[in-house]
Scaffold this active site. Structure first.
Site, short mmCIF file in Angstrom:
data_model
loop_
_atom_site.label_atom_id
_atom_site.label_comp_id
_atom_site.label_asym_id
_atom_site.label_seq_id
_atom_site.Cartn_x
_atom_site.Cartn_y
_atom_site.Cartn_z
N ARG A 8 0.84 -1.19 0.00
CA ARG A 8 0.00 0.00 0.00
C ARG A 8 0.88 1.24 0.00
O ARG A 8 1.97 1.26 0.59
CB ARG A 8 -0.87 -0.03 1.26
N THR A 287 -10.16 -0.28 -9.84
CA THR A 287 -9.11 -1.10 -9.25
C THR A 287 -8.84 -2.31 -10.13
O THR A 287 -9.72 -2.82 -10.80
CB THR A 287 -9.56 -1.54 -7.85
N ASN A 307 -6.38 4.42 -7.17
CA ASN A 307 -7.56 5.05 -6.58
C ASN A 307 -8.53 5.42 -7.70
O ASN A 307 -9.25 4.56 -8.16
CB ASN A 307 -7.22 6.26 -5.71
N ASP A 329 -7.91 8.36 0.58
CA ASP A 329 -8.45 7.27 1.40
C ASP A 329 -8.23 7.51 2.89
O ASP A 329 -8.77 6.77 3.71
CB ASP A 329 -7.83 5.93 0.99
N SER A 358 -7.64 0.91 3.08
CA SER A 358 -8.27 0.55 1.81
C SER A 358 -9.39 -0.43 2.08
O SER A 358 -9.58 -0.88 3.21
CB SER A 358 -7.25 -0.07 0.85
N SER A 359 -10.15 -0.75 1.02
CA SER A 359 -11.21 -1.75 1.15
C SER A 359 -10.89 -3.01 0.36
O SER A 359 -11.74 -3.89 0.25
CB SER A 359 -12.54 -1.17 0.65
#
Length: 381
Positions: A8, A287, A307, A329, A358-359
């Site tokens: 990340r 994504t 993003n 984010d 993040s998800s």
């Protein structure tokens, strides 16, 4: 064994809690989505290089693996399908930056379209440098200098030291079970794995097979469970190097049973009435996702993103590298939603070298110890 690689993006060392606020103390989306302040220190090169060096088969060098991408960048690719559809939607974002416009737009300002070819000669040279020198070619030297210069010109605060100090991190995956299957997914700073397990734990107690996929009664239970999980996300989830995330509590069966009892099977709960639970304390479409399984049974679920589609829209001059706007984010201000409507608090506040939440939910499901499903999805929340 199953491992998680966290590559990340990180906030620059000069990041501050109020970096995305205006003079009145309100969240300013222009700063967190459309300026150089939004650019996190890129992690993809470091992450993929770490995976190759530590877990590769040994049959291919990094240069072998990069060679096809160099050829596509240098010789061009046909503008078709998703590329042709997405470029017009991103035109305004790309047109802001001359370095991007030269690559993706025609002289009259329109985007490349079906029948055109996209050539990325600067990107080809960047990839050649990484193939020859490894990831340090990206994080140090001329390429890093050009990235920093471009971010600074766009109002950002990233430095060459930020790039040189970036490291991908191995973390213990999040684990759970669901109706006889073992579920392994991404840990914080992604909220995805924790909430996938939390949701499955809640739903395991409902007879979903009786109502069936897609039925109103099934969707109602899924939505109500998601409300509870996202209320927890807003309060408890963040970069585990900065905050204690109660992963064990959030993913426990007992906690799920308490949340399940809060769901009314006949009535939807208004969002304003949904608050976080109290988990047991413990240690703490933009994504890309791909899943790969090889002939020996090794499996990879990999999710990564800039993003927004095309990220900030800014290509670092002379590199061909599109820069992200991932730092949106972070929770710019408590309870103020980001571009995807997700809120957060101090656990996900901006801070130096911190990774925004993040998800993403790259996931491997096992049955009797063998991979059964290797999956993931674009779309963030």
């Amino acid at each position: 064994k199953t491992i998680a690689i966290d590559y990340r993006e990180t906030a620059p060392a000069a990041a501050a809690r109020d970096m995305f606020l205006d003079a009145s103390g309100n969240a300013d989306p222009a700063k967190s989505r459309h300026s150089g302040l939004a650019v996190g220190v890129p992690g993809t090169v470091a992450g993929l290089a770490l995976v190759h060096a530590k877990y590769g088969s040994g049959r291919f060098s990094l240069a072998d693996l990069i060679r096809p991408a160099i050829r596509l960048a240098r010789d061009g690719i046909a503008v078709d399908d998703d590329l042709a559809d997405s470029l017009p939607r991103a035109r305004e974002r790309l047109a802001r930056w001359p370095s991007s416009a030269r690559i993706f737009l025609k002289p009259d300002g329109t985007t490349l379209g079906r029948g055109d070819r996209l050539y990325q000669s600067d990107l080809a040279r960047t990839l050649e440098a990484i193939a020859e020198e490894g990831p340090r070619a990206f994080y140090e030297g001329p390429i890093a200098a050009r990235i920093v210069e471009s971010v600074a010109a766009a109002g950002g605060i990233m430095t060459r030291a930020d790039l040189a100090s970036y490291r991908a991190v191995e973390r213990e995956p999040v684990r759970g079970t669901y109706r006889g299957y073992d579920v392994v997914s991404m840990p914080p700073p992604s909220s995805g794995g924790v909430h996938l397990v939390e949701l499955l734990n809640i739903l395991e107690g409902f007879p979903l097979q009786d109502t069936g996929a897609g039925a109103a009664a099934t969707l109602h239970l899924m939505i109500e469970a998601m409300k509870l999980a996202y209320a927890d996300r807003a309060v408890y989830l963040g970069d585990p190097d900065f905050v204690r995330v109660p992963v064990a509590g959030l993913t426990s069966k007992d906690y799920a049973a308490r949340l399940r009892a809060r769901i009314d099977r006949e009535r939807a709960r208004p969002a304003r009435d949904v608050g976080p639970g109290k988990p047991p304390s413990g240690e703490g479409d933009n994504t890309t996702h791909f899943s790969v399984v090889d002939r020996d049974g090794n499996a990879v679920a990999n999710t990564y993103t800039l993003n927004f589609s095309y990220g900030l829209g800014l290509v670092a001059e002379g590199t061909g590298v599109l820069l992200n706007n991932e730092l949106d984010d972070f929770a710019a201000k408590p309870d103020v939603p980001n571009a995807y409507g997700l809120t957060g608090g101090e656990a996900n506040a901006p801070a130096p070298r911190k990774r925004p939440l993040s998800s993403m939910s790259p996931t491997i499901v096992f049955k009797d110890g063998r991979p059964f499903l290797v999956t993931g999805s674009p779309g963030g929340s």
